[in-house]
Design a protein around this motif. Structure first.
Motif, PDB file in Angstrom:
ATOM      1  N   ALA A  79      38.240  42.647  28.488  1.00 52.89           N
ATOM      2  CA  ALA A  79      37.383  41.914  27.560  1.00 52.89           C
ATOM      3  C   ALA A  79      37.795  40.443  27.498  1.00 52.89           C
ATOM      4  O   ALA A  79      36.943  39.541  27.550  1.00 52.89           O
ATOM      5  N   GLY A  80      39.092  40.195  27.413  1.00 53.53           N
ATOM      6  CA  GLY A  80      39.574  38.823  27.379  1.00 53.53           C
ATOM      7  C   GLY A  80      39.258  38.056  28.644  1.00 53.53           C
ATOM      8  O   GLY A  80      38.878  36.881  28.604  1.00 53.53           O
ATOM      9  N   GLU A  81      39.410  38.712  29.782  1.00 54.54           N
ATOM     10  CA  GLU A  81      39.137  38.060  31.060  1.00 54.54           C
ATOM     11  C   GLU A  81      37.657  37.704  31.183  1.00 54.54           C
ATOM     12  O   GLU A  81      37.305  36.599  31.625  1.00 54.54           O
ATOM     13  N   LEU A  82      36.782  38.608  30.774  1.00 59.32           N
ATOM     14  CA  LEU A  82      35.350  38.341  30.849  1.00 59.32           C
ATOM     15  C   LEU A  82      34.939  37.218  29.898  1.00 59.32           C
ATOM     16  O   LEU A  82      34.072  36.397  30.227  1.00 59.32           O
ATOM     17  N   PHE A  83      35.551  37.176  28.722  1.00 52.92           N
ATOM     18  CA  PHE A  83      35.272  36.073  27.791  1.00 52.92           C
ATOM     19  C   PHE A  83      35.651  34.735  28.416  1.00 52.92           C
ATOM     20  O   PHE A  83      34.891  33.761  28.332  1.00 52.92           O
ATOM     21  N   ILE A  84      36.828  34.663  29.011  1.00 52.66           N
ATOM     22  CA  ILE A  84      37.266  33.432  29.659  1.00 52.66           C
ATOM     23  C   ILE A  84      36.323  33.066  30.810  1.00 52.66           C
ATOM     24  O   ILE A  84      35.914  31.908  30.964  1.00 52.66           O
ATOM     25  N   LYS A 126      28.193  40.391  40.365  1.00 51.39           N
ATOM     26  CA  LYS A 126      29.059  41.545  40.623  1.00 51.39           C
ATOM     27  C   LYS A 126      30.455  41.119  41.066  1.00 51.39           C
ATOM     28  O   LYS A 126      31.449  41.738  40.659  1.00 51.39           O
ATOM     29  N   GLN A 127      30.550  40.064  41.860  1.00 52.22           N
ATOM     30  CA  GLN A 127      31.858  39.646  42.341  1.00 52.22           C
ATOM     31  C   GLN A 127      32.729  39.136  41.205  1.00 52.22           C
ATOM     32  O   GLN A 127      33.950  39.356  41.192  1.00 52.22           O
ATOM     33  N   VAL A 128      32.126  38.455  40.243  1.00 54.68           N
ATOM     34  CA  VAL A 128      32.873  38.000  39.065  1.00 54.68           C
ATOM     35  C   VAL A 128      33.448  39.202  38.323  1.00 54.68           C
ATOM     36  O   VAL A 128      34.620  39.207  37.917  1.00 54.68           O
ATOM     37  N   LEU A 129      32.642  40.235  38.149  1.00 56.16           N
ATOM     38  CA  LEU A 129      33.091  41.430  37.456  1.00 56.16           C
ATOM     39  C   LEU A 129      34.183  42.161  38.236  1.00 56.16           C
ATOM     40  O   LEU A 129      35.166  42.633  37.661  1.00 56.16           O
ATOM     41  N   LEU A 130      34.005  42.221  39.552  1.00 54.38           N
ATOM     42  CA  LEU A 130      35.020  42.882  40.386  1.00 54.38           C
ATOM     43  C   LEU A 130      36.346  42.128  40.347  1.00 54.38           C
ATOM     44  O   LEU A 130      37.419  42.741  40.288  1.00 54.38           O
ATOM     45  N   ASP A 131      36.269  40.813  40.390  1.00 55.23           N
ATOM     46  CA  ASP A 131      37.499  40.008  40.327  1.00 55.23           C
ATOM     47  C   ASP A 131      38.211  40.216  38.996  1.00 55.23           C
ATOM     48  O   ASP A 131      39.449  40.319  38.951  1.00 55.23           O
ATOM     49  N   ALA A 132      37.445  40.270  37.921  1.00 56.50           N
ATOM     50  CA  ALA A 132      38.045  40.496  36.602  1.00 56.50           C
ATOM     51  C   ALA A 132      38.683  41.875  36.526  1.00 56.50           C
ATOM     52  O   ALA A 132      39.800  42.037  36.016  1.00 56.50           O
ATOM     53  N   LYS A 174      39.810  43.693  39.005  1.00 55.31           N
ATOM     54  CA  LYS A 174      41.002  43.713  39.859  1.00 55.31           C
ATOM     55  C   LYS A 174      42.175  43.022  39.169  1.00 55.31           C
ATOM     56  O   LYS A 174      43.319  43.505  39.235  1.00 55.31           O
ATOM     57  N   LYS A 175      41.907  41.929  38.491  1.00 55.18           N
ATOM     58  CA  LYS A 175      42.970  41.167  37.846  1.00 55.18           C
ATOM     59  C   LYS A 175      43.696  41.986  36.783  1.00 55.18           C
ATOM     60  O   LYS A 175      44.913  41.849  36.606  1.00 55.18           O
ATOM     61  N   VAL A 176      42.959  42.842  36.084  1.00 58.21           N
ATOM     62  CA  VAL A 176      43.587  43.617  35.004  1.00 58.21           C
ATOM     63  C   VAL A 176      43.898  45.056  35.419  1.00 58.21           C
ATOM     64  O   VAL A 176      44.353  45.854  34.600  1.00 58.21           O
ATOM     65  N   GLY A 177      43.655  45.381  36.703  1.00 60.72           N
ATOM     66  CA  GLY A 177      44.083  46.671  37.223  1.00 60.72           C
ATOM     67  C   GLY A 177      43.125  47.825  37.014  1.00 60.72           C
ATOM     68  O   GLY A 177      43.552  48.981  36.935  1.00 60.72           O
ATOM     69  N   ILE A 178      41.810  47.532  36.932  1.00 66.00           N
ATOM     70  CA  ILE A 178      40.817  48.595  36.803  1.00 66.00           C
ATOM     71  C   ILE A 178      40.455  49.116  38.190  1.00 66.00           C
ATOM     72  O   ILE A 178      40.054  48.346  39.064  1.00 66.00           O
ATOM     73  N   GLU A 179      40.567  50.408  38.385  1.00 62.56           N
ATOM     74  CA  GLU A 179      40.246  51.025  39.666  1.00 62.56           C
ATOM     75  C   GLU A 179      38.837  51.615  39.634  1.00 62.56           C
ATOM     76  O   GLU A 179      38.368  52.085  38.600  1.00 62.56           O
ATOM     77  N   GLY A 180      38.155  51.600  40.784  1.00 59.35           N
ATOM     78  CA  GLY A 180      36.839  52.221  40.896  1.00 59.35           C
ATOM     79  C   GLY A 180      35.695  51.373  40.401  1.00 59.35           C
ATOM     80  O   GLY A 180      34.564  51.864  40.275  1.00 59.35           O
ATOM     81  N   ALA A 181      35.943  50.083  40.136  1.00 58.66           N
ATOM     82  CA  ALA A 181      34.902  49.224  39.574  1.00 58.66           C
ATOM     83  C   ALA A 181      33.743  49.016  40.546  1.00 58.66           C
ATOM     84  O   ALA A 181      32.578  48.958  40.137  1.00 58.66           O
ATOM     85  N   GLU A 182      34.056  48.904  41.829  1.00 57.67           N
ATOM     86  CA  GLU A 182      32.992  48.637  42.797  1.00 57.67           C
ATOM     87  C   GLU A 182      32.028  49.810  42.888  1.00 57.67           C
ATOM     88  O   GLU A 182      30.802  49.622  42.939  1.00 57.67           O
ATOM     89  N   GLU A 183      32.555  51.009  42.900  1.00 52.64           N
ATOM     90  CA  GLU A 183      31.693  52.193  42.940  1.00 52.64           C
ATOM     91  C   GLU A 183      30.781  52.238  41.717  1.00 52.64           C
ATOM     92  O   GLU A 183      29.591  52.569  41.818  1.00 52.64           O
ATOM     93  N   LEU A 184      31.323  51.910  40.570  1.00 53.18           N
ATOM     94  CA  LEU A 184      30.529  51.870  39.338  1.00 53.18           C
ATOM     95  C   LEU A 184      29.406  50.851  39.437  1.00 53.18           C
ATOM     96  O   LEU A 184      28.238  51.155  39.182  1.00 53.18           O
TER      97      LEU A 184
END
Length: 215
Positions: free
Chosen positions: A126-131, A143-149, A151-161
């Protein structure tokens, strides 16, 4: 009232928010300050829930100045931007007014999904997306912005979602109904299921609520 394993009282905070809401950024920033100042006394669990300020906003990105200028009128939009710029400077940030805005469903899908991997990761996302949106001028529908965010905080499976536009939508709607259907604006904070705070309140308001919630 639950205790943590270390004996501290546990403060559970449910936040209804929208990534495109600048006051939600302010609220999170002040909440984080209050948590940091209170961590010796309490442990915290923060859960983020969806809210749509502009549910009909377009999927494709449009200039913030165009979208909000049409919605509020040029004069009111300028006043709002000036006020928010001042508030953001007080928090140590520059408020972006030149980037793109649009529909925030993909953000909410990702945030709801992130909670399954831990609320600390969801909070960091949430903090990363706000920034990304409010400070760096990135478009949160990209989508790339969301994927980068993610990845930065360690969320797995985001691309498939994110590759499936229907995946996670039902979960977002369920969260929306359960936590945000009765409120009329964000940010909205519910502390230990009893104390409610609305808006970008200063840290001391949160700290008072923390203490009251464990009485």
């Amino acid at each position: 009232m639950a205790d943590s394993s270390n004996g501290k009282k546990l403060i559970e905070i449910d936040v209804s928010s929208d990534t495109v809401c600048p006051w939600c950024f302010v609220g999170k920033t002040n909440l984080d300050k209050a948590i940091e100042q209170s961590k010796d006394s309490f442990d915290f669990k923060v859960r983020w829930h969806p809210y749509f300020l502009n549910p009909s906003a377009p999927k494709e990105g449009v200039k913030k100045s165009d979208f909000f200028g049409q919605r509020f009128g040029a004069a009111q939009f300028d006043q709002m931007q000036s006020r928010m710029s001042q508030i953001f400077r007080g928090l140590g940030y520059d408020y972006d007014t030149a980037g793109l805005t649009g529909n925030s469903m993909d953000c909410h899908r990702l945030l709801t999904y992130a909670a399954k991997q831990g609320y600390e990761k969801q909070h960091a996302l949430a903090g990363e997306l706000f920034i990304n949106y409010h400070v760096e001028g990135k478009y949160i529908g990209d989508k790339q912005v969301l994927l980068d965010a993610a990845k930065k905080v360690g969320i797995e499976g985001a691309e498939e979602l994110l590759n499936d536009p229907n995946k996670g939508v039902n979960e977002v709607n369920e969260e929306l109904e359960k936590y945000s259907s009765r409120i009329s604006g964000v940010p909205h904070f519910t502390i230990n299921g009893m104390f409610e705070i609305s808006g970008g309140q200063p840290p001391e308001v949160f700290q008072r609520a923390f203490k009251a919630a464990v009485q």
